[in-house]
Write an enzyme that holds these catalytic residues in place. Sequence first.
Site, PDB file in Angstrom:
ATOM      1  N   TRP A   1      -8.643  -9.490   4.996  1.00  0.00           N
ATOM      2  CA  TRP A   1      -7.674  -9.127   6.032  1.00  0.00           C
ATOM      3  C   TRP A   1      -8.340  -9.281   7.394  1.00  0.00           C
ATOM      4  CZ3 TRP A   1      -2.594  -7.860   6.078  1.00  0.00           C
ATOM      5  CH2 TRP A   1      -2.080  -7.194   7.191  1.00  0.00           C
TER       6      TRP A   1
ATOM      7  N   GLU B   1      -6.561  -7.100  -0.583  1.00  0.00           N
ATOM      8  CA  GLU B   1      -6.851  -6.861   0.835  1.00  0.00           C
ATOM      9  C   GLU B   1      -8.196  -6.167   0.951  1.00  0.00           C
ATOM     10  OE1 GLU B   1      -3.620  -5.307   3.250  1.00  0.00           O
ATOM     11  OE2 GLU B   1      -5.036  -4.017   4.332  1.00  0.00           O
TER      12      GLU B   1
ATOM     13  N   GLU C   1       0.823  -1.208   0.000  1.00  0.00           N
ATOM     14  CA  GLU C   1       0.000   0.000   0.000  1.00  0.00           C
ATOM     15  C   GLU C   1       0.856   1.257   0.000  1.00  0.00           C
ATOM     16  OE1 GLU C   1      -4.150  -1.280   2.291  1.00  0.00           O
ATOM     17  OE2 GLU C   1      -2.628  -0.130   3.361  1.00  0.00           O
TER      18      GLU C   1
END
Length: 326
Positions: A283, A249, A162
Amino acid sequence: MRSIWKVMLAVCCLGMTIGCGTNPSKNESAEETLPALIVNGTQLMNTEGDTVVLHGVSYGWHQFWPRFYNASSVAYLVNDWGAQVLRASMGVDLDSACYVNKPEFGIECVTKVVDAAIENGVYVIIDWHSHNLRQEEAKEFFTQMATRYKGVPNVIYEVFNEPVEDSWEQVKAYSVEVVKMIRAIEPDAVILVGCPHWDQDIHLAADDSITGYSNIMYTLHFYANTHGQWLRDRADYALGKGLPIFVSECAGMEASGDGPISKEEWGNWLEWMQRHSISWVAWSLSDKDETCSMLYPSASSEGNWKDADMKEWGRMVRDELTTLKR
């Protein structure tokens, strides 16, 4: 005659023993289990021509929850929950046990999960779980991983979890360098590329995607109680531009990983991903005191979790995966 039969039986048993004791190489074993993945337009497919939509679970940062990084938990997620893909999230930064401080420990945790996923016949994502550009460390790590798993069709490479404040131009330049390095060793495996602002600026990648390489997908991350229709609109724009998306995710609560779960928005996201045949990974497999950690500290490290060991989010993900498995 009886003695001859005894000899023949002994020879057969010896042959069986030798056969069982001969371990095929990792590549041979994997190739018998799973077809390789390819990217065709916006769609993930396999080399047999089938559309592939994977659903699974992401392990939490390895340095914080190494106890779950073992073959038994992998087998349980695959065989009991029905996970088709697992994500080994190797924490690059943060804490004294992160990869940049203890690289051998990070590699040990990741390879335990990857090897077990291959053994259990599912796909697995090797995730460079970082919020910062660390190009040289990433290239060194993925050189090791691509060399170890060259030709193994189970393995997917996620080169940047990310990005946060980095621009798409910076993320793209970094990704091209890491992709180039992986492709020099592993010419075919699917590679996942991140986008700015926690993988939400998917529209920027759609306007200026990486060229010159095949089997590249771009990651979109969402937390349903924060990210709603506006992010799906961005993703629709990206799909319309021909950008292949993989949700590596996602979860149902707020972007902080805490707060209440929005079952309505989670359902909207599930419907959207199903409609577009987009793979997703939930997640996370961890036991932190937060909503998105699927387990309580009482949960065993190896699986066989009772309902009392699972938080609401863990039970929701398990139930969704088992339903999709049917």
